[in-house]
Enzyme design. Structure first.
Site: not given
Length: 221
Positions: A44, A136
Site C-alpha cells: 500500500c 456525471d
C-alpha cells in the site's frame, strides 16, 4: 455493488480533510476512489507513493483522487508522512484525502472487501479496488485486485485517457493504446459518408471473413 453506468452512491465519510459528502467532493471533475487493505503496510505504501508522484498527471486530466482504508484518521495522518518520505516529498503536502472506514461499512456496501485477507480479529480486509467516476457521477470503470498484488497506476491513467477520449469521439481504443495512437471506428458508424466523420482517413484491415469491422483512424482531435 455498483455496476458500470450506475450513479455512484453519494456517501458521507470522515477523511483526512474532514467530513466529506462524496458528490460534493467530486464537483464537476472526474474522480478516482481507490481502497487499500491497511495503513503502514508495504504494498500500500508503494501504491500511494506512486499516486503522490503521479498527482500532476491526474490533475492535468481533471481527475481528483481519494483513498480509503479501514484505519482511523490519526493512523492515516501518521502513515501519510511515511509515504511522503518514501517518495522524497514534503511531509506536510500530502495531495489527496484518505477516508476512514473503521467499521468496513463503505467497503462492504461498495463491494471492496477481500474475503481471503483478514485482520488479527478475523475480519476481512478491504481489497485493492479502483473506481473511476465521471463528472456525471456515474461509474465509468472498476478494477479489483487482491491484497497481494499492487496496482499499476500508469495503466489507470491510460484507461482514463481512453474514457475521456471515447466519451466525446466516435471511436474505441484497441489493446495497448496510448495517447496519440490509432483508434478504432465504432461498429455503429456506417461506411457510407465515413470520410466526413473521420477526415484524417480510415484504414480497413482485411480478414478472411471479408467483414470490414477492423477500421482504424488516427486519434481525433
Amino acid at each position: 455493488m455498483v455496476n458500470l453506468g450506475d450513479v455512484f452512491p453519494d456517501f458521507e465519510a470522515d477523511s483526512t480533510i474532514g467530513k466529506i459528502k462524496f458528490h460534493d467532493f467530486i464537483g464537476d471533475k472526474w474522480c478516482v476512489l481507490f481502497s487499500h487493505p491497511a495503513d503502514y503496510t508495504p504494498v500500500c505504501t508503494t501504491e500511494l507513493g506512486k499516486c503522490v508522484q503521479l498527482t500532476p498527471e491526474f490533475e492535468k486530466r481533471g481527475v481528483k483522487m481519494i483513498a480509503l482504508s479501514c484505519d482511523d484518521i490519526p493512523s492515516h495522518q501518521g502513515w501519510s508522512q511515511d509515504i511522503m518520505q518514501f517518495v522524497n516529498q514534503p511531509k506536510d503536502k500530502f495531495p489527496f484525502p484518505i477516508i476512514s472506514d473503521k467499521g468496513r461499512d463503505l467497503a462492504v456496501s461498495l463491494g471492496m472487501v477481500d474475503p481471503e485477507e483478514k485482520d488479527k480479529a478475523g475480519i476481512p480486509l478491504t481489497c485493492r479496488a479502483v473506481f473511476v467516476i465521471g463528472p456525471d457521477k456515474k461509474l465509468k470503470l472498476s478494477m479489483h485486485y487482491p491484497a497481494t498484488t499492487g496496482r499499476n497506476f500508469a495503466e489507470l491513467l491510460r484507461c482514463i485517457d481512453s474514457l475521456q477520449l471515447t466519451m466525446n469521439k466516435k471511436v474505441a481504443t484497441p489493446e495497448g493504446w496510448t495517447l496519440g495512437g490509432k483508434c478504432m471506428v465504432l461498429p455503429s458508424i456506417p461506411q457510407e459518408g465515413i470520410e466526413k466523420v473521420f477526415p484524417k482517413g480510415v484504414d480497413i484491415k482485411q480478414v478472411p471473413s471479408g467483414k470490414s469491422y477492423l477500421r482504424y483512424t488516427p486519434q481525433p482531435e
